[in-house]
Design a protein around this motif. Structure first.
Motif, PDB file in Angstrom:
ATOM      1  N   UNK A  79       0.833  -1.214   0.000  1.00 44.51           N
ATOM      2  CA  UNK A  79       0.000   0.000   0.000  1.00 44.51           C
ATOM      3  C   UNK A  79       0.861   1.256   0.000  1.00 44.51           C
ATOM      4  N   UNK A  80       1.932   1.217  -0.791  1.00 43.56           N
ATOM      5  CA  UNK A  80       2.899   2.311  -0.789  1.00 43.56           C
ATOM      6  C   UNK A  80       2.299   3.598  -1.327  1.00 43.56           C
ATOM      7  N   UNK A  81       2.696   4.693  -0.695  1.00 40.71           N
ATOM      8  CA  UNK A  81       2.258   6.021  -1.093  1.00 40.71           C
ATOM      9  C   UNK A  81       3.469   6.845  -1.516  1.00 40.71           C
ATOM     10  N   UNK A  82       3.194   7.988  -2.107  1.00 43.00           N
ATOM     11  CA  UNK A  82       4.274   8.882  -2.512  1.00 43.00           C
ATOM     12  C   UNK A  82       5.193   9.162  -1.326  1.00 43.00           C
ATOM     13  N   UNK A  83       6.477   8.971  -1.526  1.00 42.57           N
ATOM     14  CA  UNK A  83       7.461   9.211  -0.476  1.00 42.57           C
ATOM     15  C   UNK A  83       7.942   7.955   0.224  1.00 42.57           C
ATOM     16  N   UNK A  84       7.242   6.822   0.020  1.00 44.89           N
ATOM     17  CA  UNK A  84       7.615   5.597   0.739  1.00 44.89           C
ATOM     18  C   UNK A  84       8.941   5.009   0.265  1.00 44.89           C
ATOM     19  N   UNK A  85       9.379   5.338  -0.963  1.00 41.22           N
ATOM     20  CA  UNK A  85      10.685   4.852  -1.433  1.00 41.22           C
ATOM     21  C   UNK A  85      11.797   5.860  -1.166  1.00 41.22           C
ATOM     22  N   UNK A  86      11.436   6.992  -0.574  1.00 46.06           N
ATOM     23  CA  UNK A  86      12.424   8.040  -0.292  1.00 46.06           C
ATOM     24  C   UNK A  86      13.542   7.494   0.586  1.00 46.06           C
ATOM     25  N   UNK A  87      14.779   7.693   0.164  1.00 51.47           N
ATOM     26  CA  UNK A  87      15.933   7.279   0.950  1.00 51.47           C
ATOM     27  C   UNK A  87      16.332   5.821   0.810  1.00 51.47           C
ATOM     28  N   UNK A  88      15.520   5.035   0.094  1.00 52.89           N
ATOM     29  CA  UNK A  88      15.825   3.600  -0.023  1.00 52.89           C
ATOM     30  C   UNK A  88      17.160   3.365  -0.709  1.00 52.89           C
ATOM     31  N   UNK A  89      17.449   4.142  -1.745  1.00 50.62           N
ATOM     32  CA  UNK A  89      18.694   3.962  -2.500  1.00 50.62           C
ATOM     33  C   UNK A  89      19.924   4.136  -1.605  1.00 50.62           C
ATOM     34  N   UNK A  90      19.800   4.930  -0.548  1.00 54.29           N
ATOM     35  CA  UNK A  90      20.953   5.180   0.325  1.00 54.29           C
ATOM     36  C   UNK A  90      21.362   3.951   1.123  1.00 54.29           C
ATOM     37  N   UNK A  91      20.415   3.031   1.336  1.00 59.84           N
ATOM     38  CA  UNK A  91      20.785   1.777   2.011  1.00 59.84           C
ATOM     39  C   UNK A  91      21.745   0.973   1.145  1.00 59.84           C
ATOM     40  N   UNK A  92      21.504   0.970  -0.157  1.00 58.96           N
ATOM     41  CA  UNK A  92      22.412   0.259  -1.057  1.00 58.96           C
ATOM     42  C   UNK A  92      23.776   0.931  -1.086  1.00 58.96           C
ATOM     43  N   UNK A  93      23.779   2.260  -1.083  1.00 56.38           N
ATOM     44  CA  UNK A  93      25.043   2.999  -1.119  1.00 56.38           C
ATOM     45  C   UNK A  93      25.833   2.833   0.178  1.00 56.38           C
ATOM     46  N   UNK A  94      25.136   2.528   1.267  1.00 51.36           N
ATOM     47  CA  UNK A  94      25.807   2.412   2.567  1.00 51.36           C
ATOM     48  C   UNK A  94      26.601   1.122   2.720  1.00 51.36           C
ATOM     49  N   UNK A  95      26.438   0.177   1.805  1.00 51.76           N
ATOM     50  CA  UNK A  95      27.188  -1.082   1.888  1.00 51.76           C
ATOM     51  C   UNK A  95      28.677  -0.808   1.719  1.00 51.76           C
TER      52      UNK A  95
END
Length: 344
Positions: free
Chosen positions: A247-263
């Motif tokens: 039930x994702x809404x606008x903004x729910x993917x915000x910041x997700x890409x940074x988890x991948x970059x944090x590896x």
């Protein structure tokens, strides 16, 4: 700055003003827009903020949010009318009118004076007045500096200060990105002195999650994260079915890409998000690897050196496959001295 100073005299007389910003506004886009909105209201102007699309619920606390006209929410005719009546149109946090979708043509065809305040590269030459600085960490920073240059710092109250603080905080990655220089810290210190509650703004943006969003985050990390140790790249590929499931809404993917970059050892990270309009890309990098050039060359996008975006009109699977082939071409540039953990 000299160019925007010429606008000061024009703003001494009450004007009918529109403020707009890019599609799917983030905290810098909305914060700079509503910060400017509240300032101009104090100056006696008639002001309306029009956004091309909706935005994340965690930005709704900003003063003036309830007055924002969302173009895509059936407000096309209203927006047309407002733009037609405008004397001045402020364009904030985007460098090209295509970034505001259908609203862009309304702005382009308007007889109003256009003002561009932005920090992205390669600005389109459509504005009558401008303050463009790619060295600035955020657009909110530029709007605040403009107000100070006009001699109106005393008009920046708690609500305005918090709008600007939100924009600067998020566009610097909570003050950890390389764009966080001395001036950034000096300005946020001033904003705190002017009433901004920095801890509360941070809580509202980063620590106000729905249960569905947290479940989605867990799912994305466990099921949708892919790592290429040999290329120092990691990415998430999120389908529309994934978004619907949680039930994702606008903004729910915000910041997700940074988890991948944090590896540890990752040089570039990507987030692919499928939508009816196409596959949206968010790209992040560390060091000297420029994701904005990659986004512009392959994905109709652009942005900053270490943070950029784009779009693909291929299917999600085809877009990901295309991306996987691209990164092979950048293997030398993507090399990172830190090895990827062996368990990946």
């Amino acid at each position: 700055m000299q160019d925007i100073l010429k606008l000061k005299e024009v703003l001494e007389i009450p004007q009918n003003i529109i403020i707009t910003t890019h599609h799917k506004p983030d905290a810098d886009a909305l914060g700079s827009s509503l910060g400017l909105y509240n300032y101009l209201i104090k100056k006696g102007h008639q002001v309306t903020v029009i956004t091309p699309s909706d935005y994340a619920d965690f930005l709704a606390w900003m003063k003036g949010n309830d007055k924002v006209v969302v173009f895509s929410d059936g407000n096309e005719s209203l927006s047309q009318s407002l733009v037609n009546k405008a004397d001045i149109i402020f364009c904030l946090d985007f460098s090209n009118l295509k970034r505001i979708k259908e609203l862009g043509e309304l702005v382009r065809n308007s007889s109003a004076k256009k003002v561009l305040i932005d920090h992205h590269r390669e600005p389109e030459q459509f504005a009558d007045y401008g303050y463009h600085d790619v060295g600035s960490a955020s657009t909110a920073q530029l709007v605040y500096k403009t107000i100070v240059a006009y001699g109106d710092k005393h008009l920046v109250d708690k609500d305005i200060a918090e709008c600007f603080y939100a924009g600067i905080m998020t566009d610097t990655g909570s003050f950890k990105h390389p764009n966080t220089n001395k001036e950034v810290h000096e300005i946020v210190a001033e904003l705190i002195d002017l009433g901004a509650n920095n801890s509360e703004v941070s809580r509202l943006i980063y620590d106000t999650n729905s249960l569905d969003r947290l479940k989605f985050l867990g799912f994305a990390l466990s099921q949708r994260l892919k790592v290429f140790p040999e290329y120092h790249v990691a990415y998430f590929a999120i389908s529309m079915k994934d978004l619907e499931k949680f039930k994702s809404r606008t903004g729910d993917t915000e910041g997700l890409v940074n988890y991948a970059l944090s590896i540890n050892g990752i040089t570039m990270a990507a987030l692919f998000t499928e939508s009816e309009e196409g596959v949206k890309l968010s790209l992040r990098s560390i060091g000297d690897f420029e994701v904005n050039t990659l986004a512009a060359h392959y994905f109709n996008g652009g942005g900053h050196k270490n943070a950029a975006g784009g779009i693909s009109y291929k299917s999600l699977d085809d877009t990901v496959a295309f991306f996987e082939n691209i990164i092979k071409e950048y293997s030398v540039q993507l090399k990172n001295k830190k090895p990827i953990e062996t368990y990946v």
